[in-house]
Design a protein around this motif. Sequence first.
Motif, PDB file in Angstrom:
ATOM      1  N   THR A 120     -65.708  68.069  50.419  1.00 20.03           N
ATOM      2  CA  THR A 120     -65.248  67.253  49.298  1.00 20.03           C
ATOM      3  C   THR A 120     -64.179  66.259  49.731  1.00 20.03           C
ATOM      4  O   THR A 120     -64.255  65.078  49.378  1.00 20.03           O
ATOM      5  CB  THR A 120     -64.740  68.148  48.153  1.00 20.03           C
ATOM      6  N   GLN A 173     -75.557  59.017  47.072  1.00 15.36           N
ATOM      7  CA  GLN A 173     -76.534  59.967  46.527  1.00 15.36           C
ATOM      8  C   GLN A 173     -76.586  61.244  47.354  1.00 15.36           C
ATOM      9  O   GLN A 173     -76.635  62.349  46.799  1.00 15.36           O
ATOM     10  CB  GLN A 173     -77.923  59.322  46.479  1.00 15.36           C
ATOM     11  N   SER A 202     -73.486  63.330  46.706  1.00 16.33           N
ATOM     12  CA  SER A 202     -73.546  63.933  45.376  1.00 16.33           C
ATOM     13  C   SER A 202     -74.475  65.148  45.387  1.00 16.33           C
ATOM     14  O   SER A 202     -74.148  66.196  44.820  1.00 16.33           O
ATOM     15  CB  SER A 202     -74.037  62.888  44.373  1.00 16.33           C
ATOM     16  N   ALA A 203     -75.594  65.013  46.051  1.00 18.39           N
ATOM     17  CA  ALA A 203     -76.540  66.135  46.150  1.00 18.39           C
ATOM     18  C   ALA A 203     -75.915  67.310  46.896  1.00 18.39           C
ATOM     19  O   ALA A 203     -76.096  68.472  46.500  1.00 18.39           O
ATOM     20  CB  ALA A 203     -77.818  65.680  46.844  1.00 18.39           C
ATOM     21  N   LYS A 248     -72.761  68.128  47.027  1.00 17.71           N
ATOM     22  CA  LYS A 248     -71.795  68.773  46.123  1.00 17.71           C
ATOM     23  C   LYS A 248     -72.514  69.669  45.122  1.00 17.71           C
ATOM     24  O   LYS A 248     -72.062  70.788  44.838  1.00 17.71           O
ATOM     25  CB  LYS A 248     -70.961  67.722  45.405  1.00 17.71           C
ATOM     26  N   MET A 249     -73.620  69.195  44.577  1.00 19.60           N
ATOM     27  CA  MET A 249     -74.375  70.004  43.618  1.00 19.60           C
ATOM     28  C   MET A 249     -74.927  71.260  44.296  1.00 19.60           C
ATOM     29  O   MET A 249     -74.828  72.368  43.748  1.00 19.60           O
ATOM     30  CB  MET A 249     -75.518  69.192  43.010  1.00 19.60           C
ATOM     31  N   GLU A 250     -75.474  71.107  45.494  1.00 25.96           N
ATOM     32  CA  GLU A 250     -76.025  72.254  46.216  1.00 25.96           C
ATOM     33  C   GLU A 250     -74.940  73.266  46.558  1.00 25.96           C
ATOM     34  O   GLU A 250     -75.178  74.479  46.503  1.00 25.96           O
ATOM     35  CB  GLU A 250     -76.758  71.792  47.474  1.00 25.96           C
ATOM     36  N   GLY A 297     -72.361  73.849  44.747  1.00 23.33           N
ATOM     37  CA  GLY A 297     -72.134  74.550  43.480  1.00 23.33           C
ATOM     38  C   GLY A 297     -73.198  75.600  43.215  1.00 23.33           C
ATOM     39  O   GLY A 297     -72.896  76.696  42.724  1.00 23.33           O
ATOM     40  N   LEU A 298     -74.430  75.297  43.534  1.00 20.85           N
ATOM     41  CA  LEU A 298     -75.517  76.265  43.360  1.00 20.85           C
ATOM     42  C   LEU A 298     -75.386  77.428  44.330  1.00 20.85           C
ATOM     43  O   LEU A 298     -75.742  78.565  44.005  1.00 20.85           O
ATOM     44  CB  LEU A 298     -76.877  75.572  43.528  1.00 20.85           C
TER      45      LEU A 298
END
Length: 179
Positions: free
Chosen positions: A75, A103, A106-107, A109-111, A113-114
């Motif tokens: 991050t 993009q 961002s992906a 960061k989402m992964e 989180g998952l």
Amino acid sequence: MSILDKAIAAITPPESDAARAKARAKARAAARPSDWLSQILDHHRGIEAQFAVVKAATDAASRRSEQKKLGILLTGHSIAEEAAIYPALAADKQVGHAELAYQEQSAAKMEMGLLERLDPMSQDYLDKLGHIEGAVAHHIYSEEGTWFTELAESAGADDQARIAQRYAEEYARYMGADA
């Protein structure tokens, strides 16, 4: 790993270790001491090392702790690139690269989180972590192999200084002044 993750991995195989080493050498040759590119290369190595530390953790608590450290590194690094480097890419007529870079980060960061939702000692966790690591490695390859080396070669001295200062400011803002 989800069916979508498996399909993407099958369609887009990773670059070879030799190709990654060649890209890193190209970027290292374009970097100057303490400039923005040398800072980024140091951060890339730190991120790669932290992926290894997460994978090597032998219990759930230490794996989660190391995963959090990885998330902080990713991050802080991405915020600095998004604030300083990608606008410079766009100004250098690399708008498409800048947009793709946003993009991809961002992906990631989402992964990440998952990943937090999975049992850290499960195979699903390791599969997801491997998918994230592969995506980050590909992103680093693109940056080091072409995007950043082109920027390092084409930006003037004033732009280089501005980019370096902004990158360092943003990284320190997230990671702390001692980072």
